[in-house]
Design a protein around this motif. Structure first.
Motif: not given
Length: 722
Positions: A281-284, A307-310, A343-345
């Motif tokens: 999921s990508s959130y903006t 920062i960890a998920t930019f 968030e990749s998982k």
């Protein structure tokens, strides 16, 4: 707020045509907390966010701080060394913290950031004892704070406050600027200009050895205000100024050019959108920018979990500017009009069954089934009404949820549908009391603020049912009902559309997790999409800001949304909850559930492992109901459920167990808290936990009233304990 949604944005209404509140819920316009200074200009009318970062601006005396991170701002109302009637700003370094005494873990019991330090303040000479503070444009990530010379007069100074804002920005209208400090000005001098000479820059060196930068940008056609230092607290500009003044702290050795390059632009609000593709999921967050120089980069501070998920483009926009926050680690300045985080998982396959490491335990071995059936009938034979018809939405919801979890286990995992049906019939009758609003303290739609509350405290008792009537803990309370309804719908789909069942549950969802802003409920009352977790505190003035006590109930309330989305076929609700669960796990592991490698909380605090209560300005190893070790740690465990193993890593649980519970210490804990600790132990040693709950001489008093032994046995077995 959420942006206008499209096919690629998961922030869609709970239903295309969501009805008004169910007929059983009456409306009341008489909330005991007044809406101080909130301006809703016609024809704009919308529910007021109650649990957002800026609530102190309209509560109590309106003079407590709000935290945007890394700064805090507040209205001193003429108090302090500066005597300012403007808005003060502070930034606290880690060296300034005050720590509590050393506790049993060998760590500080608490830490708190000092408050009331008026490092700088933006004000106007026209402001004084008759000054009135109002707020408008109250949104999820921002608010406008206005100062007028008197009540009812137009504002002469407006501050757009956004989470993560790089500057405190004051918008002046035909008035006399004052730049003040309660820490005392050691020096104040011009420091050149930026924006091709259209913005004057000043440098203020304070007596605490800090340096603050001030940028003054007149409106087109307006001359520069001549800023002259009058005393060690006050700099005065010339009268009739219209324009922008911005202030920011320069850390020692910090990159001054980062501020220079961004001065003259500022954020006024932010929009949120998100997409999901498979497990990713990508959130903006997209900010709406204002100012005289909107072509300039926008400076917003990001927290460690951001920062960890930019994504790569956002990561490339990071600057070298960093400032400590109060309880969220070090913030990093970012040049970007929007951030995209990935968030990749996502926990897509997390359902009703016990879950760990991406595996859902939909089947159990025969030993576990036998153990479950040995105890399940006794629990189904319990008096459901006595445990759910209580004068508390919280405890009633926990009782309903307890039975719902057990009934799911009996039907699906223990393969005993006839016993499950007996329990389901009783559970439907128990929740029907709430759906028809005939419980001891009925709910009401409270129209002053815009939400559904218990009537128990509407007479003024702000502690009734943990403050539910004052918007405390709605995600904790209502999440249990939403989960219960999801189980009922899963086992009996026809129940969903009988009577007001769906409307009533949807109403609770919209109250604490409305994915759009509508005419009845604000956008996400509880969950803070910037901080990555919920705030439990509602309409209470608080010197230390909002707070959160239970990470586990926070994530469970999100998990309930996921399961309700699955049960009702609302894919976007399911998707939003999957994203929220991933964000919560990340933020909890950064700020709340502290492994020995944690870099965000002070080194002499992380040995506590769990925070107790995390406020915006302090952290205390305690709870609102006591300081026993099992209370402080256990409130971060309950209820043990599928999300537990997502948010609580094995390494964290292992470290916490060794700190407080190993070598037989867990068996000194009395009552249901021992059962809670053993169920949590299943995350790292499911066999030992399974053996505890299946012993032949098991003491039933070791099961918390909000939990069932049936579920605990299944949970331990599902994690590998059988």
């Amino acid at each position: 707020m959420a942006r206008p949604y499209d096919a690629n944005n998961i922030f869609t209404a709970v239903r295309t045509q969501t009805p008004e509140v169910p007929f059983s819920i009456s409306a009341r316009p008489d909330h005991p907390v007044p809406r101080k200074g909130i301006s809703l200009a016609p024809p704009t009318k919308y529910p007021i966010p109650t649990n957002k970062f800026y609530a102190n601006l309209y509560l109590g005396n309106q003079n407590q701080a709000v935290w945007t991170h890394p700064y805090s701002v507040w209205w001193p109302k003429g108090a302090g060394n500066s005597g300012t009637w403007g808005l003060a700003i502070a930034h606290i370094e880690r060296t300034m913290l005050a720590y509590g005494s050393t506790n049993r873990s060998g760590s500080a019991q608490s830490f708190i950031n000092p408050t009331g330090i008026q490092s700088m303040a933006l004000s106007a000479a026209e402001l004084g004892s008759s000054t009135a503070l109002t707020t408008d444009t109250l949104r999820a990530f921002s608010v406008n704070c206005n100062l007028s010379p008197s009540a009812g007069a137009p504002p002469i100074l407006t501050f757009p406050l956004c989470q993560g804002m790089g500057f405190l920005t004051g918008l002046y209208t035909s008035c006399t600027p004052l730049i003040q400090s309660g820490v005392f000005l050691r020096s104040f001098a011009t420091s050149g200009s930026v924006n091709g000479g259209q913005t004057l820059k000043y440098r203020a060196n304070l007596e605490d050895n800090t340096t603050w930068l001030i940028y003054v940008t007149p409106a087109p056609g307006v001359g520069y205000p001549q800023c002259n230092q009058q005393s060690n607290t006050t700099v005065r500009g010339t009268a009739g100024f219209t324009g922008i003044i911005q202030v920011a702290k320069l850390p020692q050795g910090g990159p001054e050019m980062v501020y220079d390059n961004a001065a003259g632009a500022f954020a006024v609000t932010a929009d949120l959108s998100a997409t999901i593709s498979g497990e990713v999921s990508s959130y903006t967050l997209a900010w709406q920018k204002a100012g005289n120089f909107r072509n300039k980069p926008l400076l917003i501070f990001a927290l460690p979990h951001h920062i960890a998920t930019f994504d790569s483009a956002t990561a490339a926009a990071k600057t070298a500017l960093q400032l400590q926050t109060t309880t969220k680690g070090v913030a990093t300045g970012v040049y970007a009009n929007s951030w995209t985080m990935v968030e990749s998982k996502l926990p897509l396959n997390m359902k009703f069954a016990p879950w760990s490491n991406g595996i859902s335990a939909d089947t159990l071995p025969a030993t576990a089934i036998s153990a479950i059936n040995t105890v399940a009938e006794g629990e189904i034979n319990q008096d459901f009404n006595a445990q759910t018809n209580l004068d508390s939405m919280y405890f009633s919801g926990k009782g309903l949820c307890k039975f719902a979890m057990a009934i799911y286990v009996i039907n699906d995992l223990a393969k005993n549908p006839s016993l499950a049906q007996r329990g389901l019939t009783k559970l439907k009758a128990a929740i029907a009391r709430f759906i028809t609003n005939t419980q001891r303290s009925p709910l009401a739609y409270e129209s002053d603020w815009g939400g559904v509350v218990s009537t128990a405290g509407l007479g003024g008792n702000d502690s009734a049912d943990f403050g539910n009537s004052f918007y405390n803990d709605h995600h904790f309370h209502f999440g249990y009902f939403v989960y219960t309804a999801a189980v009922i719908t899963y086992l009996d789909p026809a129940w969903l559309n009988q009577g007001s069942n769906r409307n009533w549950i949807d109403m609770l969802v919209r109250d604490y997790a409305n994915p759009v802003e509508d005419n009845l409920f604000p956008f996400y009352r509880s969950f803070d999409w910037f901080c990555g977790h919920s705030w439990a505190k509602g309409l209470y003035e608080s010197a230390d800001g909002k707070d959160e006590e239970s990470t586990s109930e926070d994530s469970f309330s999100t998990y309930a949304l996921k399961m309700w989305g699955i049960a009702t076929g609302d894919k976007n609700m399911e998707n939003r909850a999957n994203l929220m669960l991933s964000i919560q796990a990340r933020s909890f592991q950064n700020y709340f559930l502290m492994e020995s490698t944690n870099k965000n909380q002070p080194p002499n605090y992380i040995g506590n492992k769990a925070p107790g209560i995390l406020f915006e300005n302090k952290v205390d190893f305690a709870t609102y109901f006591g300081t026993n070790i099992e209370y402080v740690t256990g409130i971060q465990m309950i209820p043990l459920a599928p999300p537990s193993a997502l948010v609580r890593t094995k390494n964290f649980v292992s470290e916490e167990w060794k700190t407080y519970f190993d070598n037989g210490r867990v068996d000194q804990i009395q009552g249901g808290w021992r059962g809670i600790c053993y169920a949590n132990f299943a995350i790292i040693d499911p066999k030992a936990a399974f053996a505890f709950f299946t012993r032949s001489n098991f003491d039933a008093s070791l099961i918390d009233p909000g939990a069932s032994r049936t579920w605990y046995i299944a949970y331990c077995a599902g994690l590998g304990g059988a």
